[in-house]
Design a protein around this motif. Structure first.
Motif, PDB file in Angstrom:
ATOM      1  N   GLU A   1       0.832  -1.203   0.000  1.00  0.00           N
ATOM      2  CA  GLU A   1       0.000   0.000   0.000  1.00  0.00           C
ATOM      3  C   GLU A   1       0.872   1.262   0.000  1.00  0.00           C
ATOM      4  OE1 GLU A   1      -4.037   1.460  -0.028  1.00  0.00           O
ATOM      5  OE2 GLU A   1      -3.077  -0.487  -0.397  1.00  0.00           O
ATOM      6  N   MET A   2       1.957   1.247   0.765  1.00  0.00           N
ATOM      7  CA  MET A   2       2.865   2.393   0.756  1.00  0.00           C
ATOM      8  C   MET A   2       3.415   2.650  -0.641  1.00  0.00           C
ATOM      9  SD  MET A   2       3.298   3.866   3.791  1.00  0.00           S
ATOM     10  CE  MET A   2       4.903   4.636   3.684  1.00  0.00           C
ATOM     11  N   LEU A   3       3.753   1.593  -1.338  1.00  0.00           N
ATOM     12  CA  LEU A   3       4.272   1.742  -2.696  1.00  0.00           C
ATOM     13  C   LEU A   3       3.189   2.226  -3.651  1.00  0.00           C
ATOM     14  CD1 LEU A   3       6.362   1.447  -4.888  1.00  0.00           C
ATOM     15  CD2 LEU A   3       5.974  -1.022  -4.883  1.00  0.00           C
ATOM     16  N   SER A   4       2.006   1.635  -3.573  1.00  0.00           N
ATOM     17  CA  SER A   4       0.915   2.020  -4.476  1.00  0.00           C
ATOM     18  C   SER A   4       0.515   3.472  -4.289  1.00  0.00           C
ATOM     19  CB  SER A   4      -0.292   1.108  -4.234  1.00  0.00           C
ATOM     20  OG  SER A   4       0.029  -0.247  -4.504  1.00  0.00           O
TER      21      SER A   4
ATOM     22  N   THR B   1     -10.629  11.024   8.528  1.00  0.00           N
ATOM     23  CA  THR B   1     -11.141  12.291   7.994  1.00  0.00           C
ATOM     24  C   THR B   1     -10.729  13.460   8.872  1.00  0.00           C
ATOM     25  OG1 THR B   1     -13.020  11.188   6.957  1.00  0.00           O
ATOM     26  CG2 THR B   1     -13.228  13.552   7.369  1.00  0.00           C
ATOM     27  N   LEU B   2     -10.846  13.294  10.170  1.00  0.00           N
ATOM     28  CA  LEU B   2     -10.464  14.361  11.089  1.00  0.00           C
ATOM     29  C   LEU B   2      -8.963  14.645  11.004  1.00  0.00           C
ATOM     30  CD1 LEU B   2     -12.550  13.443  14.268  1.00  0.00           C
ATOM     31  CD2 LEU B   2     -13.105  15.121  12.496  1.00  0.00           C
ATOM     32  N   ALA B   3      -8.161  13.580  10.846  1.00  0.00           N
ATOM     33  CA  ALA B   3      -6.713  13.765  10.740  1.00  0.00           C
ATOM     34  C   ALA B   3      -6.341  14.546   9.480  1.00  0.00           C
ATOM     35  CB  ALA B   3      -6.010  12.405  10.747  1.00  0.00           C
ATOM     36  N   VAL B   4      -6.995  14.236   8.381  1.00  0.00           N
ATOM     37  CA  VAL B   4      -6.715  14.945   7.132  1.00  0.00           C
ATOM     38  C   VAL B   4      -7.045  16.427   7.270  1.00  0.00           C
ATOM     39  CG1 VAL B   4      -7.439  15.210   4.726  1.00  0.00           C
ATOM     40  CG2 VAL B   4      -6.975  12.926   5.642  1.00  0.00           C
ATOM     41  N   GLN B   5      -8.218  16.744   7.804  1.00  0.00           N
ATOM     42  CA  GLN B   5      -8.641  18.136   7.898  1.00  0.00           C
ATOM     43  C   GLN B   5      -7.777  18.919   8.886  1.00  0.00           C
ATOM     44  OE1 GLN B   5     -10.684  17.471   4.925  1.00  0.00           O
ATOM     45  NE2 GLN B   5     -11.029  19.508   5.765  1.00  0.00           N
ATOM     46  N   ARG B   6      -7.359  18.267   9.939  1.00  0.00           N
ATOM     47  CA  ARG B   6      -6.499  18.952  10.897  1.00  0.00           C
ATOM     48  C   ARG B   6      -5.127  19.223  10.271  1.00  0.00           C
ATOM     49  NH1 ARG B   6      -4.734  16.707  16.919  1.00  0.00           N
ATOM     50  NH2 ARG B   6      -3.449  18.502  17.510  1.00  0.00           N
TER      51      ARG B   6
ATOM     52  N   ILE C   1       8.063  17.432   6.642  1.00  0.00           N
ATOM     53  CA  ILE C   1       7.121  16.572   7.369  1.00  0.00           C
ATOM     54  C   ILE C   1       7.718  15.175   7.423  1.00  0.00           C
ATOM     55  CG2 ILE C   1       4.779  15.640   7.424  1.00  0.00           C
ATOM     56  CD1 ILE C   1       4.010  18.095   5.654  1.00  0.00           C
ATOM     57  N   ALA C   2       8.011  14.707   8.623  1.00  0.00           N
ATOM     58  CA  ALA C   2       8.613  13.384   8.838  1.00  0.00           C
ATOM     59  C   ALA C   2       7.652  12.545   9.673  1.00  0.00           C
ATOM     60  CB  ALA C   2       9.963  13.512   9.537  1.00  0.00           C
ATOM     61  N   PRO C   3       6.797  11.766   9.047  1.00  0.00           N
ATOM     62  CA  PRO C   3       5.830  10.963   9.812  1.00  0.00           C
ATOM     63  C   PRO C   3       6.513   9.797  10.515  1.00  0.00           C
ATOM     64  CG  PRO C   3       5.702  10.400   7.501  1.00  0.00           C
ATOM     65  CD  PRO C   3       6.691  11.541   7.608  1.00  0.00           C
ATOM     66  N   GLN C   4       5.721   8.965  11.174  1.00  0.00           N
ATOM     67  CA  GLN C   4       6.257   7.794  11.858  1.00  0.00           C
ATOM     68  C   GLN C   4       6.942   6.874  10.855  1.00  0.00           C
ATOM     69  OE1 GLN C   4       3.174   8.835  11.623  1.00  0.00           O
ATOM     70  NE2 GLN C   4       1.645   7.201  11.620  1.00  0.00           N
ATOM     71  N   ARG C   5       7.929   6.112  11.347  1.00  0.00           N
ATOM     72  CA  ARG C   5       8.750   5.289  10.473  1.00  0.00           C
ATOM     73  C   ARG C   5       7.961   4.199   9.757  1.00  0.00           C
ATOM     74  NH1 ARG C   5      13.291   7.264  12.880  1.00  0.00           N
ATOM     75  NH2 ARG C   5      15.299   6.534  12.038  1.00  0.00           N
ATOM     76  N   MET C   6       7.068   3.553  10.450  1.00  0.00           N
ATOM     77  CA  MET C   6       6.344   2.415   9.867  1.00  0.00           C
ATOM     78  C   MET C   6       4.837   2.627  10.000  1.00  0.00           C
ATOM     79  SD  MET C   6       8.677  -0.918  10.857  1.00  0.00           S
ATOM     80  CE  MET C   6       9.114  -0.400  12.525  1.00  0.00           C
ATOM     81  N   PRO C   7       4.248   3.460   9.151  1.00  0.00           N
ATOM     82  CA  PRO C   7       2.802   3.693   9.232  1.00  0.00           C
ATOM     83  C   PRO C   7       2.036   2.409   8.933  1.00  0.00           C
ATOM     84  CG  PRO C   7       3.893   5.291   7.789  1.00  0.00           C
ATOM     85  CD  PRO C   7       4.878   4.207   8.063  1.00  0.00           C
TER      86      PRO C   7
ATOM     87  N   GLN D   1      -2.861   5.373   4.107  1.00  0.00           N
ATOM     88  CA  GLN D   1      -3.962   5.870   3.280  1.00  0.00           C
ATOM     89  C   GLN D   1      -4.361   7.283   3.688  1.00  0.00           C
ATOM     90  OE1 GLN D   1      -6.780   2.765   4.033  1.00  0.00           O
ATOM     91  NE2 GLN D   1      -5.945   1.392   2.458  1.00  0.00           N
ATOM     92  N   THR D   2      -4.361   7.549   4.981  1.00  0.00           N
ATOM     93  CA  THR D   2      -4.702   8.884   5.467  1.00  0.00           C
ATOM     94  C   THR D   2      -3.631   9.889   5.066  1.00  0.00           C
ATOM     95  OG1 THR D   2      -5.830   7.863   7.351  1.00  0.00           O
ATOM     96  CG2 THR D   2      -5.335  10.201   7.515  1.00  0.00           C
ATOM     97  N   MET D   3      -2.352   9.498   5.182  1.00  0.00           N
ATOM     98  CA  MET D   3      -1.263  10.375   4.751  1.00  0.00           C
ATOM     99  C   MET D   3      -1.412  10.729   3.277  1.00  0.00           C
ATOM    100  SD  MET D   3       1.789   8.356   6.773  1.00  0.00           S
ATOM    101  CE  MET D   3       2.987   8.755   5.510  1.00  0.00           C
ATOM    102  N   ALA D   4      -1.700   9.740   2.464  1.00  0.00           N
ATOM    103  CA  ALA D   4      -1.838   9.977   1.025  1.00  0.00           C
ATOM    104  C   ALA D   4      -3.016  10.903   0.725  1.00  0.00           C
ATOM    105  CB  ALA D   4      -1.999   8.648   0.301  1.00  0.00           C
ATOM    106  N   ALA D   5      -4.119  10.707   1.428  1.00  0.00           N
ATOM    107  CA  ALA D   5      -5.283  11.575   1.206  1.00  0.00           C
ATOM    108  C   ALA D   5      -4.962  13.017   1.584  1.00  0.00           C
ATOM    109  CB  ALA D   5      -6.471  11.055   2.018  1.00  0.00           C
ATOM    110  N   ALA D   6      -4.273  13.201   2.697  1.00  0.00           N
ATOM    111  CA  ALA D   6      -3.926  14.553   3.135  1.00  0.00           C
ATOM    112  C   ALA D   6      -2.942  15.204   2.174  1.00  0.00           C
ATOM    113  CB  ALA D   6      -3.332  14.496   4.542  1.00  0.00           C
ATOM    114  N   LEU D   7      -1.946  14.437   1.725  1.00  0.00           N
ATOM    115  CA  LEU D   7      -0.949  14.998   0.828  1.00  0.00           C
ATOM    116  C   LEU D   7      -1.546  15.318  -0.542  1.00  0.00           C
ATOM    117  CD1 LEU D   7       1.955  15.852   0.686  1.00  0.00           C
ATOM    118  CD2 LEU D   7       2.580  13.506   0.080  1.00  0.00           C
TER     119      LEU D   7
END
Length: 799
Positions: free
Chosen positions: A248-251, A436-441, A461-467, A473-479
């Motif tokens: 999923e991370m790759l896709s 959804t709340l995470a994306v909007q925030r 932006i450096a998120p957690q090492r192993m999401p 999916q939430t990171m991708a939606a926000a980005l």
């Protein structure tokens, strides 16, 4: 009057306190009665349209906001929200409806944080309900039953004003039997970023996209030519299979403008899976791996995804820099492991992905830094440290968030990731509403940062090492939403590190005591680095004897790197088990080159040879070994004329080699002999073999007696020989030329010195000597004749 009579600093009497409280109750009774006579409608009107019930922190109805599209609306858009409402109370809710509310605009990043903390609280204000047809009604909400809703409203109906971040809420209003008037029973707040005309200055945003996993490969390899690797389990296959976390991370990442941050160990592990590999089973058993096709497909897709993107490669196995700095630097050799983990990066990444990686970045866990961590990171060649703003905090009082790059001395740059944005995707995001709340925030914080100043800045932006899959999916939606907005533009990490730093930004690295205790508790202990150091010493001692040391040094070197991985945080038992298994397997391999045990020996002579056998059960040959045989009693038994003797050893793979040592006995008795292998530099190798030699040699006195008897025999033989020679000469003289005169011989009988008896005795003696197989002059052997029979209970030796 009673109150006036009390002096300052004294306590009223109980009677006076009772009178005072009674009077207060009587005075307040008419006001309480008036309030009770107010109708529910009047109460709601008195509270105002922009306030909600302030009786509790959360309502009896849970509102879940599963979707909000678009996340960043523009003038002509229609905002659609959907989700569910669930009556968690004990009473049925009647005359219920879901409505949308637009709250006040938020002007600071702190205000966004505060609103997010009370997103479902009924306390406070939230704005006027849009109302009209933009509601969804329910005749009743039964306790425990979730009801779905979906509402769409044109943006122009929301009366959005100037650019900024607006509170946006979905509320559930209704009545209950206990409170039969309209009231808000549940609410869910979020944020609506609004910037229709575009920003005057865009923030340059770098988003790190980590491809990091836990440790999967062991130090074990097969004895075949390909050295088939052995995996701890089959979890990596699950991660790269369709629907898995890494798949999923790759896709998701291939369609985003991100900087890839990759652990070379992950690449090496997946690459190993493209060929024959095995999975550890119960005990020492293994089973064949079957996911070669999946591994090949995942690597091929990754090669395509990163072809034109920046790839930042961490040291091999993502070593825990903080643990090493705090607990490992005092253990000899620990820093050398970090250097080795860095040196193999280029070759690993370039060979597998066919891209040149960036290798001068270090990334401590959670971006937490202190001077010791910086020192360790730079010792391996990294001159740029990915820190985080909750560690390298601002102290200069800047009214805006500064750019990420900060010079921290010694030619080192700290690239400070924004903590608010970086931690937006942590926690449980398995529910759609949480995502959804995470994306909007996240979007609200990003826009608020951009609105702080007209000065263009670079943000990392450096998120957690192993999401998790859901976090990814939430990171991708926000980005995706961020990159569709007008206030941000993408930038890679190298460019962010080269940005001119803000003059007022802090550059002081926090002290070691400021390192978070929660992170320190998860660190690898000193014993972990000591175990790795012990394994390293054993590996060095083993490698020098191998004809092809790369078959052992490479897999064990990488395994020791894995033993220092950041992925062991929070898993101390698994980490210890892994490091122990690495050392144990090395011990097993080293023990395949050994001395064969010997039984005790009996030595019945002055000298003999003692054979000692070296066995090599490895598939490769061993060399550079020395076999030393030592007598613990050199006054009784010597080896090669000294207390010990040694010979070089070279043994082919899966063969044995026997070496013979010459010994000499000096006295009777028992001597203990020790056989020990050594490396050429004098280090003991393997276990010694000890055996006893029982010496039964003749003593010096016995040898003198034997020598004297031998001399007497020689002299006696010589005397007999001379006597016989004289007698023969006399006979020849008496006989003359014509032969003997019988009459004369008869007459001269008494005068003959040798009578018939003497001659008979001589002749008899001559006949007896001729018939005797052993002559007195024959030499006796100094040792017993060699026999093929075993010499008693001891081991037979060659002489």
């Amino acid at each position: 009057m009673a109150e006036a009579a009390d002096f300052q600093g004294t306590t009223p009497s109980p009677a006076r306190r009772w009178l005072r409280r009674t009077g207060a109750l009587l005075a307040g009774a008419p006001l309480l009665a008036g309030l009770l006579q107010l109708s529910p409608a009047a109460s709601a009107e008195a509270a105002g349209q922009t306030s909600v019930k302030d009786a509790s922190s959360s309502g009896s109805v849970a509102v879940a906001l599963d979707t909000l599209t678009p996340s960043v609306p523009t003038d002509d858009d229609t905002v659609t929200v959907s989700g569910t409402v669930t009556n968690n109370g004990k009473q049925t809710v009647t005359s219920a409806h879901v409505g949308l509310r637009l709250g006040p605009m938020l002007s600071t990043r702190s205000a966004v944080d505060d609103a997010a903390k009370s997103s479902d609280s009924l306390r406070g204000t939230t704005g006027t309900e849009v109302g009209g047809k933009y509601v969804e009604k329910f005749s009743k909400l039964t306790p425990g039953v979730a009801e779905p809703f979906s509402i769409s409203v044109p943006v122009d109906k929301l009366d959005l004003g100037s650019d900024g971040i607006y509170q946006f809420a979905v509320s559930l209003s209704g009545r209950t039997a206990a409170e039969p008037w309209d009231q808000v029973l549940g609410i869910q707040r979020t944020f609506l970023p609004w910037q229709p005309d575009g920003a005057d200055t865009r923030t340059k945003t770098t988003f790190l996209w980590p491809l990091i996993s836990t440790v999967h490969m062991t130090a074990e390899t097969g004895s075949d030519e390909q050295q088939t690797p052995v995996f701890l389990n089959d979890d990596l296959a699950k991660e790269i299979s369709p629907g898995g976390r890494l798949d999923e991370m790759l896709s998701l990442g291939k369609d985003l403008d991100v900087t890839w941050v990759i652990d070379p160990d992950l690449l090496a592990s997946v690459d190993a899976m493209t060929r024959s590999y095995r999975i550890r089973a119960e005990g020492s058993a293994t089973t064949a791996g079957t996911h070669q096709a999946v591994a090949k497909q995942w690597l091929a897709r990754l090669q395509t995804a990163v072809a034109d993107k920046e790839v930042v490669a961490l040291p091999f196995a993502d070593p825990d820099l903080a643990s090493l700095a705090h607990n490992g630097t005092t253990v000899t050799g620990s820093l050398s492991h970090l250097k080795e983990a860095t040196d193999v990066v280029d070759n690993t990444v370039d060979t597998i992905l066919h891209v040149k990686p960036v290798t001068d970045f270090a990334w401590p866990v959670d971006g937490a830094v202190d001077p010791s961590i910086v020192k360790v990171a730079t010792s391996a060649g990294a001159d740029q440290i990915i820190a985080r703003s909750d560690s390298l905090q601002e102290t200069g009082g800047l009214p805006y968030t500064p750019s990420a790059a900060r010079p921290i001395g010694g030619g080192t740059t700290a690239v400070v990731a924004d903590a608010r944005l970086s931690t937006s995707f942590q926690g449980d995001l398995s529910r759609a509403s949480a995502g959804t709340l995470a994306v909007q925030r996240f979007l609200a914080q990003s826009l608020a940062l951009d609105l702080q100043s007209d000065k263009q800045r670079s943000v990392v932006i450096a998120p957690q090492r192993m999401p998790t899959t859901r976090q990814a999916q939430t990171m991708a939606a926000a980005l995706t939403a961020l990159q569709s907005g007008d206030w941000s533009e993408a930038q890679n990490l190298t460019a962010a590190a080269k940005t001119k730093p803000d003059p007022g930004a802090t550059t002081k690295v926090p002290s070691t005591t400021a390192y978070p205790s929660s992170l320190r508790r998860q660190e690898l202990p000193r014993s972990a680095f000591e175990k790795i150091a012990t394994t390293r010493d054993k590996l060095d001692n083993f490698a020098v004897i191998l004809s092809d040391e790369s078959r052992v040094v490479t897999p064990f070197g990488r395994a020791m790197n894995r033993g220092m991985s950041s992925s062991w945080r929070g898993r101390p038992e698994e980490a210890q088990s892994f490091r122990t298994s690495v050392e144990d397997h090395l011990d097993v391999l080293a023990s395949q080159v050994k001395l064969i045990d010997k039984s005790d020996i009996k030595l019945s002579g002055r000298s003999a040879t003692i054979p000692v056998t070296v066995q090599n059960n490895l598939v490769q040959g061993v060399d550079h070994l020395v076999l030393r045989l030592t007598s613990t009693s050199p006054t009784r038994l010597q080896i090669g004329g000294h207390a010990y003797d040694e010979q070089p050893i070279a043994v082919s793979g899966e063969h044995s080699q026997t070496v013979k040592f010459t010994t000499s006995a000096k006295a009777n008795g028992q001597a203990t002999v020790v056989a020990q292998l050594y490396t050429e530099d004098g280090q003991e190798y393997g276990n010694a073999v000890t055996f006893d030699v029982k010496v039964t040699e003749f003593t010096a006195t016995v040898m003198l007696v034997i020598g004297g008897g031998f001399l007497l025999l020689v002299l006696a033989g010589f005397r007999m020989y001379t006597q016989r020679k004289r007698a023969a000469a006399r006979e020849d003289e008496e006989d003359g030329p014509d032969g003997p005169d019988e009459s004369a011989e008869a007459a001269d009988g008494p005068e003959n010195p040798e009578g018939p008896e003497d001659r008979l005795s001589e002749e008899s003696g001559t006949d007896a000597r001729a018939d005797d197989p052993e002559q007195p002059s024959d030499l006796k052997p100094d040792t017993a004749s060699e026999s093929t029979d075993p010499s008693g209970t001891g081991e037979r030796v060659d002489r």
